[in-house]
Design a protein around this motif. Structure first.
Motif, PDB file in Angstrom:
ATOM      1  N   ASN A  20       5.845 -14.112  -5.849  1.00 43.73           N
ATOM      2  CA  ASN A  20       5.252 -13.566  -4.622  1.00 43.73           C
ATOM      3  C   ASN A  20       4.669 -12.182  -4.911  1.00 43.73           C
ATOM      4  OD1 ASN A  20       7.374 -11.557  -4.313  1.00 43.73           O
ATOM      5  ND2 ASN A  20       8.678 -13.243  -3.639  1.00 43.73           N
ATOM      6  N   VAL A  21       4.017 -11.636  -3.908  1.00 42.18           N
ATOM      7  CA  VAL A  21       3.341 -10.347  -4.068  1.00 42.18           C
ATOM      8  C   VAL A  21       4.323  -9.233  -4.407  1.00 42.18           C
ATOM      9  CG1 VAL A  21       1.998  -8.576  -2.863  1.00 42.18           C
ATOM     10  CG2 VAL A  21       1.371 -10.972  -2.624  1.00 42.18           C
ATOM     11  N   ASP A  22       5.426  -9.148  -3.681  1.00 42.05           N
ATOM     12  CA  ASP A  22       6.378  -8.054  -3.907  1.00 42.05           C
ATOM     13  C   ASP A  22       6.952  -8.081  -5.314  1.00 42.05           C
ATOM     14  OD1 ASP A  22       5.996  -7.131  -1.317  1.00 42.05           O
ATOM     15  OD2 ASP A  22       7.722  -8.231  -0.517  1.00 42.05           O
ATOM     16  N   THR A  23       7.324  -9.258  -5.797  1.00 42.82           N
ATOM     17  CA  THR A  23       7.860  -9.383  -7.154  1.00 42.82           C
ATOM     18  C   THR A  23       6.798  -9.037  -8.189  1.00 42.82           C
ATOM     19  OG1 THR A  23       9.338 -11.128  -6.361  1.00 42.82           O
ATOM     20  CG2 THR A  23       9.061 -10.942  -8.742  1.00 42.82           C
ATOM     21  N   ALA A  24       5.559  -9.446  -7.929  1.00 40.59           N
ATOM     22  CA  ALA A  24       4.471  -9.131  -8.859  1.00 40.59           C
ATOM     23  C   ALA A  24       4.230  -7.631  -8.940  1.00 40.59           C
ATOM     24  CB  ALA A  24       3.200  -9.855  -8.433  1.00 40.59           C
ATOM     25  N   ILE A  25       4.193  -6.966  -7.795  1.00 42.33           N
ATOM     26  CA  ILE A  25       3.960  -5.519  -7.785  1.00 42.33           C
ATOM     27  C   ILE A  25       5.119  -4.783  -8.463  1.00 42.33           C
ATOM     28  CG2 ILE A  25       3.710  -3.496  -6.286  1.00 42.33           C
ATOM     29  CD1 ILE A  25       1.984  -5.311  -4.449  1.00 42.33           C
ATOM     30  N   ALA A  26       6.342  -5.247  -8.253  1.00 35.97           N
ATOM     31  CA  ALA A  26       7.494  -4.653  -8.943  1.00 35.97           C
ATOM     32  C   ALA A  26       7.381  -4.849 -10.452  1.00 35.97           C
ATOM     33  CB  ALA A  26       8.794  -5.258  -8.424  1.00 35.97           C
ATOM     34  N   ALA A  27       6.925  -6.022 -10.880  1.00 34.94           N
ATOM     35  CA  ALA A  27       6.756  -6.287 -12.314  1.00 34.94           C
ATOM     36  C   ALA A  27       5.692  -5.376 -12.914  1.00 34.94           C
ATOM     37  CB  ALA A  27       6.400  -7.759 -12.546  1.00 34.94           C
ATOM     38  N   ILE A  28       4.623  -5.149 -12.175  1.00 35.18           N
ATOM     39  CA  ILE A  28       3.565  -4.255 -12.658  1.00 35.18           C
ATOM     40  C   ILE A  28       4.120  -2.850 -12.848  1.00 35.18           C
ATOM     41  CG2 ILE A  28       1.383  -3.148 -12.007  1.00 35.18           C
ATOM     42  CD1 ILE A  28       0.723  -5.877 -10.558  1.00 35.18           C
ATOM     43  N   SER A  29       4.929  -2.403 -11.909  1.00 34.27           N
ATOM     44  CA  SER A  29       5.532  -1.069 -12.004  1.00 34.27           C
ATOM     45  C   SER A  29       6.530  -0.975 -13.152  1.00 34.27           C
ATOM     46  CB  SER A  29       6.240  -0.719 -10.692  1.00 34.27           C
ATOM     47  OG  SER A  29       5.316  -0.648  -9.642  1.00 34.27           O
ATOM     48  N   ALA A  30       7.225  -2.069 -13.426  1.00 32.62           N
ATOM     49  CA  ALA A  30       8.287  -2.057 -14.440  1.00 32.62           C
ATOM     50  C   ALA A  30       7.779  -2.211 -15.866  1.00 32.62           C
ATOM     51  CB  ALA A  30       9.291  -3.177 -14.146  1.00 32.62           C
ATOM     52  N   HIS A  31       6.600  -2.765 -16.038  1.00 34.00           N
ATOM     53  CA  HIS A  31       6.089  -3.038 -17.385  1.00 34.00           C
ATOM     54  C   HIS A  31       4.897  -2.136 -17.683  1.00 34.00           C
ATOM     55  CE1 HIS A  31       8.657  -6.532 -17.981  1.00 34.00           C
ATOM     56  NE2 HIS A  31       8.447  -6.797 -16.701  1.00 34.00           N
ATOM     57  N   ALA A  32       5.035  -1.372 -18.736  1.00 36.89           N
ATOM     58  CA  ALA A  32       3.993  -0.409 -19.092  1.00 36.89           C
ATOM     59  C   ALA A  32       2.709  -1.096 -19.539  1.00 36.89           C
ATOM     60  CB  ALA A  32       4.488   0.521 -20.186  1.00 36.89           C
ATOM     61  N   SER A  33       2.839  -2.272 -20.121  1.00 39.09           N
ATOM     62  CA  SER A  33       1.661  -2.918 -20.678  1.00 39.09           C
ATOM     63  C   SER A  33       1.606  -4.385 -20.266  1.00 39.09           C
ATOM     64  CB  SER A  33       1.694  -2.818 -22.204  1.00 39.09           C
ATOM     65  OG  SER A  33       0.640  -3.558 -22.766  1.00 39.09           O
ATOM     66  N   ILE A  34       0.605  -4.698 -19.462  1.00 42.34           N
ATOM     67  CA  ILE A  34       0.296  -6.083 -19.126  1.00 42.34           C
ATOM     68  C   ILE A  34      -1.120  -6.308 -19.614  1.00 42.34           C
ATOM     69  CG2 ILE A  34      -0.082  -7.747 -17.270  1.00 42.34           C
ATOM     70  CD1 ILE A  34       2.101  -6.251 -15.688  1.00 42.34           C
ATOM     71  N   ASP A  35      -1.280  -7.268 -20.512  1.00 42.88           N
ATOM     72  CA  ASP A  35      -2.582  -7.493 -21.132  1.00 42.88           C
ATOM     73  C   ASP A  35      -3.509  -8.356 -20.293  1.00 42.88           C
ATOM     74  OD1 ASP A  35      -2.040  -6.118 -23.716  1.00 42.88           O
ATOM     75  OD2 ASP A  35      -0.480  -7.646 -23.842  1.00 42.88           O
ATOM     76  N   LEU A  36      -2.932  -9.200 -19.438  1.00 40.17           N
ATOM     77  CA  LEU A  36      -3.715 -10.151 -18.658  1.00 40.17           C
ATOM     78  C   LEU A  36      -2.865 -10.612 -17.486  1.00 40.17           C
ATOM     79  CD1 LEU A  36      -6.187 -12.216 -18.474  1.00 40.17           C
ATOM     80  CD2 LEU A  36      -4.757 -13.749 -19.818  1.00 40.17           C
ATOM     81  N   ALA A  37      -3.513 -10.952 -16.382  1.00 43.36           N
ATOM     82  CA  ALA A  37      -2.798 -11.536 -15.247  1.00 43.36           C
ATOM     83  C   ALA A  37      -3.438 -12.863 -14.880  1.00 43.36           C
ATOM     84  CB  ALA A  37      -2.823 -10.590 -14.050  1.00 43.36           C
ATOM     85  N   VAL A  38      -2.597 -13.854 -14.638  1.00 50.66           N
ATOM     86  CA  VAL A  38      -3.028 -15.153 -14.116  1.00 50.66           C
ATOM     87  C   VAL A  38      -2.384 -15.240 -12.736  1.00 50.66           C
ATOM     88  CG1 VAL A  38      -2.952 -17.657 -14.404  1.00 50.66           C
ATOM     89  CG2 VAL A  38      -3.161 -16.178 -16.429  1.00 50.66           C
ATOM     90  N   ILE A  39      -3.221 -15.228 -11.701  1.00 48.42           N
ATOM     91  CA  ILE A  39      -2.707 -15.084 -10.338  1.00 48.42           C
ATOM     92  C   ILE A  39      -3.242 -16.187  -9.431  1.00 48.42           C
ATOM     93  CG2 ILE A  39      -2.502 -13.550  -8.353  1.00 48.42           C
ATOM     94  CD1 ILE A  39      -3.188 -11.207 -10.211  1.00 48.42           C
ATOM     95  N   ASP A  40      -2.316 -16.877  -8.762  1.00 49.47           N
ATOM     96  CA  ASP A  40      -2.704 -17.822  -7.722  1.00 49.47           C
ATOM     97  C   ASP A  40      -3.328 -17.006  -6.597  1.00 49.47           C
ATOM     98  OD1 ASP A  40      -2.985 -19.882  -5.907  1.00 49.47           O
ATOM     99  OD2 ASP A  40      -0.837 -20.258  -5.692  1.00 49.47           O
ATOM    100  N   PHE A  41      -4.549 -17.347  -6.196  1.00 53.20           N
ATOM    101  CA  PHE A  41      -5.241 -16.531  -5.207  1.00 53.20           C
ATOM    102  C   PHE A  41      -4.569 -16.570  -3.840  1.00 53.20           C
ATOM    103  CE2 PHE A  41      -8.459 -15.114  -2.276  1.00 53.20           C
ATOM    104  CZ  PHE A  41      -8.922 -13.994  -2.918  1.00 53.20           C
ATOM    105  N   TRP A  42      -4.024 -17.731  -3.445  1.00 51.12           N
ATOM    106  CA  TRP A  42      -3.339 -17.852  -2.151  1.00 51.12           C
ATOM    107  C   TRP A  42      -1.850 -17.857  -2.363  1.00 51.12           C
ATOM    108  CZ3 TRP A  42      -6.147 -16.759   1.791  1.00 51.12           C
ATOM    109  CH2 TRP A  42      -7.507 -17.061   1.791  1.00 51.12           C
ATOM    110  N   LEU A  43      -1.188 -16.824  -1.881  1.00 49.88           N
ATOM    111  CA  LEU A  43       0.254 -16.677  -2.025  1.00 49.88           C
ATOM    112  C   LEU A  43       0.879 -16.561  -0.643  1.00 49.88           C
ATOM    113  CD1 LEU A  43       0.153 -14.051  -4.859  1.00 49.88           C
ATOM    114  CD2 LEU A  43       0.987 -16.394  -5.095  1.00 49.88           C
ATOM    115  N   GLU A  44       1.768 -17.488  -0.313  1.00 51.95           N
ATOM    116  CA  GLU A  44       2.438 -17.477   0.984  1.00 51.95           C
ATOM    117  C   GLU A  44       1.417 -17.217   2.080  1.00 51.95           C
ATOM    118  OE1 GLU A  44       5.535 -14.632   0.334  1.00 51.95           O
ATOM    119  OE2 GLU A  44       6.533 -15.898  -1.134  1.00 51.95           O
TER     120      GLU A  44
END
Length: 127
Positions: A36-60
């Protein structure tokens, strides 16, 4: 040995998320998953380096746009592959247009072949 590229995978359907994660992991990528969005945003904050994101456009009850905004706010350009099977109120062409405007480098319509995913991942990482 080099570190694997890290992919943020955001998909609210756990079964689909597991299939994509298993495939990307088998291809040598490190996968950070969120449902979900909240978990994704927390993951972005927690990880210094994300090389790519694959995101389902419609979430909940929302879209991927808050996640794409969070990635952009990190100060680096993280390529985004938007995926979607659509919804009842908007057609696939509109979803693709919205994802393009939001900064996605590629759009894949579900269901998609594993080859299409790996081609999109490879192209996005080497763009």
């Amino acid at each position: 040995m080099t570190n694997p590229k890290r992919i943020l995978l955001v998909e609210d359907d756990a079964a689909v998320r597991d299939i994509i994660k298993e495939f990307l992991t088998s291809q040598g990528f490190g996968v950070i998953e969120a449902g979900n969005v909240d978990t994704a945003i927390a993951a972005i904050s927690a990880h210094a380096s994300i090389d790519l994101a694959v995101i389902d456009f419609w979430l909940e009850d929302t879209t991927a746009i808050p996640i794409m905004d969070a990635l952009a706010s990190q100060g680096t350009r993280t390529p985004v592959i938007a995926i979607s099977g659509g919804n009842e109120t908007i057609d696939m062409e509109a979803i693709q247009a919205i994802s393009d405007i939001s900064g996605a480098v590629t759009f894949l319509q579900k269901p998609f072949a594993k080859e299409a995913l790996i081609d999109a991942v490879t192209a996005a990482l080497h763009a």
